[in-house]
Design a protein around this motif. Structure first.
Motif, mmCIF file in Angstrom:
data_model
loop_
_atom_site.group_PDB
_atom_site.id
_atom_site.type_symbol
_atom_site.label_atom_id
_atom_site.label_comp_id
_atom_site.label_asym_id
_atom_site.label_seq_id
_atom_site.Cartn_x
_atom_site.Cartn_y
_atom_site.Cartn_z
ATOM 1 N N ARG A 310 14.025 47.705 -34.098
ATOM 2 C CA ARG A 310 13.972 49.158 -34.322
ATOM 3 C C ARG A 310 14.452 49.515 -35.720
ATOM 4 O O ARG A 310 13.783 50.259 -36.455
ATOM 5 N N ASP A 311 15.611 48.988 -36.097
ATOM 6 C CA ASP A 311 16.219 49.366 -37.377
ATOM 7 C C ASP A 311 15.445 48.844 -38.576
ATOM 8 O O ASP A 311 15.426 49.477 -39.636
ATOM 9 N N GLN A 312 14.804 47.679 -38.438
ATOM 10 C CA GLN A 312 14.145 47.047 -39.582
ATOM 11 C C GLN A 312 12.662 47.381 -39.682
ATOM 12 O O GLN A 312 12.117 47.440 -40.790
ATOM 13 N N ILE A 313 11.990 47.579 -38.547
ATOM 14 C CA ILE A 313 10.538 47.704 -38.555
ATOM 15 C C ILE A 313 10.066 49.102 -38.141
ATOM 16 O O ILE A 313 8.937 49.490 -38.428
ATOM 17 N N GLY A 336 3.345 47.904 -25.357
ATOM 18 C CA GLY A 336 2.416 47.919 -24.234
ATOM 19 C C GLY A 336 0.963 47.798 -24.668
ATOM 20 O O GLY A 336 0.101 47.414 -23.861
ATOM 21 N N ARG A 337 0.672 48.106 -25.930
ATOM 22 C CA ARG A 337 -0.694 47.973 -26.438
ATOM 23 C C ARG A 337 -0.998 46.545 -26.887
ATOM 24 O O ARG A 337 -2.148 46.191 -27.158
ATOM 25 N N SER A 338 0.048 45.724 -27.004
ATOM 26 C CA SER A 338 -0.132 44.303 -27.297
ATOM 27 C C SER A 338 -0.364 43.561 -25.984
ATOM 28 O O SER A 338 0.202 43.913 -24.948
ATOM 29 N N LYS A 339 -1.199 42.546 -26.022
ATOM 30 C CA LYS A 339 -1.498 41.800 -24.809
ATOM 31 C C LYS A 339 -0.304 40.937 -24.383
ATOM 32 O O LYS A 339 0.501 40.538 -25.225
ATOM 33 N N PRO A 340 -0.192 40.627 -23.079
ATOM 34 C CA PRO A 340 0.832 39.679 -22.645
ATOM 35 C C PRO A 340 0.743 38.387 -23.455
ATOM 36 O O PRO A 340 -0.346 37.837 -23.656
ATOM 37 N N GLY A 341 1.882 37.929 -23.951
ATOM 38 C CA GLY A 341 1.910 36.783 -24.844
ATOM 39 C C GLY A 341 1.927 37.187 -26.301
ATOM 40 O O GLY A 341 2.056 36.335 -27.187
ATOM 41 N N ALA A 342 1.803 38.515 -26.562
ATOM 42 C CA ALA A 342 1.899 39.067 -27.915
ATOM 43 C C ALA A 342 0.988 38.319 -28.896
ATOM 44 O O ALA A 342 1.367 38.041 -30.027
ATOM 45 N N ASN A 343 -0.212 37.989 -28.429
ATOM 46 C CA ASN A 343 -1.162 37.260 -29.276
ATOM 47 C C ASN A 343 -0.550 35.960 -29.816
ATOM 48 O O ASN A 343 -0.662 35.628 -30.999
ATOM 49 N N HIS A 374 -1.258 39.591 -36.852
ATOM 50 C CA HIS A 374 -0.273 40.172 -35.950
ATOM 51 C C HIS A 374 0.117 41.574 -36.412
ATOM 52 O O HIS A 374 0.150 41.866 -37.612
ATOM 53 N N THR A 375 0.453 42.409 -35.444
ATOM 54 C CA THR A 375 0.778 43.806 -35.704
ATOM 55 C C THR A 375 2.221 44.103 -35.319
ATOM 56 O O THR A 375 2.905 43.265 -34.712
ATOM 57 N N ARG A 376 2.643 45.310 -35.638
ATOM 58 C CA ARG A 376 3.973 45.754 -35.227
ATOM 59 C C ARG A 376 4.072 45.770 -33.706
ATOM 60 O O ARG A 376 5.141 45.487 -33.137
ATOM 61 N N ARG A 381 6.482 43.498 -28.684
ATOM 62 C CA ARG A 381 6.312 42.839 -27.382
ATOM 63 C C ARG A 381 6.907 41.434 -27.386
ATOM 64 O O ARG A 381 7.568 41.022 -26.421
ATOM 65 N N ALA A 382 6.693 40.686 -28.473
ATOM 66 C CA ALA A 382 7.236 39.326 -28.548
ATOM 67 C C ALA A 382 8.750 39.333 -28.431
ATOM 68 O O ALA A 382 9.345 38.411 -27.862
ATOM 69 N N THR A 383 9.386 40.380 -28.950
ATOM 70 C CA THR A 383 10.840 40.474 -28.856
ATOM 71 C C THR A 383 11.288 40.599 -27.411
ATOM 72 O O THR A 383 12.197 39.891 -26.951
ATOM 73 N N LEU A 384 10.634 41.479 -26.656
ATOM 74 C CA LEU A 384 10.966 41.626 -25.233
ATOM 75 C C LEU A 384 10.695 40.333 -24.471
ATOM 76 O O LEU A 384 11.491 39.917 -23.614
ATOM 77 N N GLU A 385 9.587 39.684 -24.784
ATOM 78 C CA GLU A 385 9.230 38.450 -24.083
ATOM 79 C C GLU A 385 10.175 37.304 -24.442
ATOM 80 O O GLU A 385 10.557 36.511 -23.571
ATOM 81 N N GLY A 386 10.578 37.220 -25.712
ATOM 82 C CA GLY A 386 11.482 36.148 -26.127
ATOM 83 C C GLY A 386 12.850 36.261 -25.489
ATOM 84 O O GLY A 386 13.448 35.264 -25.056
ATOM 85 N N ILE A 387 13.377 37.481 -25.402
ATOM 86 C CA ILE A 387 14.657 37.697 -24.723
ATOM 87 C C ILE A 387 14.549 37.245 -23.277
ATOM 88 O O ILE A 387 15.431 36.550 -22.737
#
Length: 512
Positions: A310-313, A336-343, A374-376, A381-387
């Motif tokens: 949030r703070d950086q991007i 939510g607009r990124s596909k599961p797996g964040a491309n 890759h997009t914002r 999404r990758a951040t949520l998935e990685g956590i």
């Protein structure tokens, strides 16, 4: 008749005081903040008088806000930050500021015990790895560096224990706080003579041990005048914040499991036995129920990772969101607009090193597979998935010992995101339940302990009735198959990058 239960949750930033009915309804809640002092790098201290001031102020405010009379309060109980040290003399007078959980000054003392007894032995006795973050090493640091204070100390207390003394004039601690010291024989529920002797601690300086539901004393005349509570009101031990949160989440039967997502995150379950993991990925606290245990795995940067993104991007979004939305709402919509797996973008959430599952303070955060396409949205999404994948390593450790879990309760700020709830369900492969009250878990556990101790509540099983379900999320099997493939890559990515990240940490240390 006294029917209200008062719970104080003494956190790192302040005291959240909550008044509950005996049926589990929140009657009123208030917050009183205080500061942390950082005298040197790696040190963290607080003035216990600030905690007491917070308790006095918030108690009066709460009773007034709720229009409740002092004689209607059936019990006072506590949850509190764990792993601290409060040194007091025989009269309960403070001898120094409290060393809190975030303080890491006692590395040498921790290493000494590890060299003396062995890493594995300490884990088997206490249920925890040896660490300078626990109270035992901090006590030994005081002995080595402040011998005058050590000699004058009558008891080394925890945060809530000091406040209980201020209310009742009695010294003691409970099993949950004691289990966060590297000093408790977890199975026997007594101080480990082997560890106490190896560290050279005077065992008489450790407080007596009690169950969390034990009525340790009553409000004194002096405390009554300062807090507005009625003289003679029962004061119940309560417990450490993690164990209280588990009880407040309804985790009272074997196999009950929950996930809390705040700045950090943890998964914990209820067990009749301590979990001694051969790989030591997890650790075990005592449960509020003195006959139960709380195996747990805690990661460092869960919500902190999302806040960093949030703070950086999302700087252009912060402060520019209208209506009821906030920046996180925008982030969740985009994710939510990124596909599961964040491309095929993978995030390693190690911005602050890591505790469970890797126990690697030199671990670093990174995005793996970043491409110009890759997009914002993908990054969010990758951040949520990685956590979530990092937490799945902890969950899979519990599965190895306890078998399959069908469902799990979710609490904390992260539970506010509908998208994250579904990602959790998909990656974990379990049904996720979300309660109506996301932020009262810890206080609720303390209140239940207080109610049982005072005889207002029959037993701790009432916790399951107090937790009211708001929503549930079933795993999407198609998404789960994709996540299973990415999960193996996620684990390999950490292992492959670990040597490089260690070299970067060493290089940073050399350059200061």
């Amino acid at each position: 008749m006294s029917t209200f239960l008062l719970a104080h949750d003494i956190g790192t930033t302040g005291n959240k005081a909550t008044l509950f009915s005996k049926d589990g309804d929140v009657v009123a809640s208030t917050f009183y903040g205080y500061n942390t002092n950082y005298p040197q790098v790696g040190w963290a201290e607080q003035n216990p008088n600030d905690w007491w001031k917070a308790v006095c102020h918030s108690t009066k405010e709460l009773l007034q806000q709720a229009n409740v009379l002092a004689n209607e309060v059936a019990s006072i109980s506590f949850s509190a930050q764990m792993q601290g040290v409060v040194a007091v003399d025989q009269k309960g007078q403070l001898l120094r500021d409290a060393i809190i959980w975030a303080d890491m000054r006692a590395e040498d003392e921790a290493k000494y015990l590890s060299d003396s007894l062995g890493f594995d032995t300490i884990y088997e006795i206490t249920g925890h790895r040896i660490s300078s973050s626990y109270s035992g090493a901090k006590i030994v640091w005081i002995k080595h560096n402040e011998p005058d204070i050590y000699q004058k100390t009558y008891k080394f207390l925890h945060v809530k224990d000091y406040l209980i003394f201020k209310l009742t004039g009695k010294f003691g601690t409970d099993y949950t706080d004691a289990s966060g010291m590297n000093l408790l024989d977890l199975s026997k529920k007594e101080w480990s003579s082997k560890i106490v002797d190896a560290w050279g601690i005077d065992g008489e300086k450790l407080p007596n041990l009690y169950p969390s539901t034990y009525v340790i004393g009553e409000v004194t005349n002096t405390a009554s005048a300062e807090t507005g509570l009625q003289f003679g009101t029962p004061v119940v031990m309560g417990g450490g914040d993690g164990s209280c949160a588990a009880l407040g989440a309804g985790i009272v039967e074997d196999g009950d499991i929950f996930n809390y997502i705040g700045s950090s995150s943890w998964i914990a379950l209820c067990s009749s036995e301590p979990l001694i993991d051969l790989e030591m990925k997890t650790f075990t606290f005592a449960h509020i129920d003195e006959n139960k245990y709380l195996p747990c795995g805690t990661m460092q940067a869960a919500g902190t990772s999302y806040q960093w993104v949030r703070d950086q991007i999302y700087q252009n979004v912060i402060g520019n969101v209208g209506g009821r939305k906030n920046t996180y709402d925008v982030m969740n919509e985009e994710a939510g607009r990124s596909k599961p797996g964040a491309n095929n973008l993978i995030y390693l959430p190690y911005l602050l090193g890591e505790r469970s599952p890797w126990w690697d303070p030199k671990a670093k955060g990174s995005f793996i597979g970043l491409h110009v396409t890759h997009t914002r949205e993908d990054i969010a999404r990758a951040t949520l998935e990685g956590i979530t994948m990092n937490l799945k390593v902890v969950l899979d450790t519990f599965r190895k010992y306890h078998g399959h879990f069908n469902d799990m309760w979710l609490f904390g700020g992260g539970a506010k995101s509908l998208l994250w709830r579904q990602i959790l369900a998909d990656i974990y492969g379990v049904e996720i339940h979300v309660p109506k009250l996301l932020d009262e878990t810890t206080s609720m556990g303390a209140a239940i302990a207080g109610g049982v101790g005072a005889g207002v509540i029959k037993d701790l099983s009432v916790a399951k009735e107090w937790v009211k379900k708001d929503d549930s999320h079933l795993p999407n099997n198609e998404h789960r198959q994709l996540y299973d493939e990415l999960f193996h890559i996620f684990q390999d990515a950490y292992k492959q990058l670990a040597p490089i990240n260690h070299r970067l940490s060493d290089l940073h240390s050399k350059r200061g």
